[in-house]
Write a protein that holds these residues in place. Structure first.
Motif, PDB file in Angstrom:
ATOM      1  N   LEU A  93       0.793  -1.256   0.034  1.00 15.00           N
ATOM      2  CA  LEU A  93       0.057   0.297   0.118  1.00 15.00           C
ATOM      3  C   LEU A  93       0.816   1.080   0.053  1.00 15.00           C
ATOM      4  O   LEU A  93       0.417   2.170  -0.788  1.00 15.00           O
ATOM      5  CB  LEU A  93      -0.959  -0.112   1.313  1.00 15.00           C
ATOM      6  N   TYR A 151      -5.597  -4.904  10.940  1.00 12.83           N
ATOM      7  CA  TYR A 151      -5.382  -3.268  10.709  1.00 12.83           C
ATOM      8  C   TYR A 151      -4.145  -2.840  11.453  1.00 12.83           C
ATOM      9  O   TYR A 151      -3.591  -3.200  12.190  1.00 12.83           O
ATOM     10  CB  TYR A 151      -6.649  -2.684  11.214  1.00 12.83           C
ATOM     11  N   GLY A 187      -8.493   3.650   7.071  1.00  9.80           N
ATOM     12  CA  GLY A 187      -8.361   3.884   5.495  1.00  9.80           C
ATOM     13  C   GLY A 187      -8.679   5.064   5.084  1.00  9.80           C
ATOM     14  O   GLY A 187      -9.113   5.369   3.943  1.00  9.80           O
ATOM     15  N   TYR A 189      -7.140   8.922   4.917  1.00  8.14           N
ATOM     16  CA  TYR A 189      -6.172   9.783   5.585  1.00  8.14           C
ATOM     17  C   TYR A 189      -6.064  11.344   5.215  1.00  8.14           C
ATOM     18  O   TYR A 189      -6.334  11.622   3.873  1.00  8.14           O
ATOM     19  CB  TYR A 189      -4.866   9.104   5.233  1.00  8.14           C
ATOM     20  N   THR A 213       1.447   2.562   6.828  1.00  9.74           N
ATOM     21  CA  THR A 213       1.386   2.737   8.266  1.00  9.74           C
ATOM     22  C   THR A 213       2.978   3.139   8.850  1.00  9.74           C
ATOM     23  O   THR A 213       3.001   4.083   9.887  1.00  9.74           O
ATOM     24  CB  THR A 213       0.910   1.391   8.947  1.00  9.74           C
TER      25      THR A 213
END
Ligand code: G1P
Length: 269
Positions: A93, A151, A187, A189, A213
């Motif tokens: 990601l 998560y 999810g 930001y 993260t």
């Protein structure tokens, strides 16, 4: 100036959504009458965003472009410029967001994961912008059940007013023992362009991938990241059971179908 651009990472291979994703890109799996990625763009458009950068993989690029662009703008998205950037290799990601660097330039930007759909009228971006105070902000929720393995989890240094917290760290899927709090990243930001420097300096982390993260952790360690604790639920559409639940929730909330759908469900007993 308010935030005008959203990055929507949509390059995942959708392994949790097999066999559908053998032929349909994950981002184009439909809930009611539109693909999941369209919900993500619509949510950002509700927050006033005028440009959406979709990070896609090479296999899905044509189909996603076809959906948004080839037949002209979708209703409600006439004022949103939609661009595609291709993440050529699946390195995680964080790497997907880094792929959008050139398109974003030196602007602040929202980032929203298409796997999580906001309820129809909600948009959490405005709250992120208010809380960020010029820095970065991330939306979090209090966890129930097995969230610490699923998560990213944040660490809080101080609580401010209105559900806003100051953060000093974030860790991707730490597991129960190492989880620094019960607040997980949902999810949504808001980042400054400095996050790209952090992303480009990262080594692979959890799952041997470049993790967003871990970049949030760097921003938080510098005292530049706030968390906004949401009351509302987002709807997970990244696996079959949650997709089914999300379809039901959105079906019941639908102006067009809600009444008939409720009658149908009641009739099932
Ligand atoms: C990603 C992020 C994670 C976040 C989650 C929200 O994980 O890496 O920090 O909590 O999305 O859905 P993934 O679902 O891609 O494993």
């Amino acid at each position: 100036m308010s935030v005008e651009v959203v990055v929507i990472p949509a390059a995942g291979r959708g392994t949790r959504m097999r066999p559908a994703t053998r032929s349909v890109p994950k981002a184009l799996i439909t809930v009611i009458d539109r693909p999941t990625i369209q919900y993500a763009v619509e949510e950002a458009a509700r927050a006033g965003v005028t440009e959406a950068v979709l990070v896609v993989n090479l296999d899905a690029a044509n189909d996603i472009e076809h959906h948004f662009i080839d037949e002209g703008p979708l209703p409600g998205l006439e004022n949103t410029r939609i661009r595609m950037v291709v993440q050529e290799e699946p390195h995680g990601l964080g790497h997907a967001v880094l792929t959008a660097r050139e398109a974003v330039g030196d602007r602040r930007f929202f980032c929203g994961l298409g796997d999580m759909i906001a309820p129809p009228t909600a948009s959490f971006y405005q709250r992120l912008e208010e809380a960020a105070a010029g820095g970065s902000a991330v939306a979090v929720k209090e966890g129930v059940e097995d969230y610490y393995d699923r998560y990213g989890i944040v660490s809080v240094s101080r609580s401010l007013d209105d559900g806003v917290v100051e953060m000093n760290a974030a860790v991707e899927k730490p597991g129960r023992e190492a989880a620094p709090s019960n607040l997980w990243l949902v999810g949504r930001y808001l980042f400054g362009p400095d996050v790209f420097d952090h992303l480009s300096a990262l080594k692979p982390g959890h799952g041997d991938e470049i993790q967003l993260t871990d970049a949030i952790n760097a921003v938080a360690a510098a005292g530049q990241c706030r968390g906004v604790v949401l009351e509302d639920d987002l709807l997970d559409v990244g696996n079959p059971l949650d997709l089914l639940k999300a379809s039901t929730v959105l079906g019941l909330l639908s102006d067009e179908f809600g009444k008939d759908y409720r009658a149908f469900l009641d009739g099932l007993g």
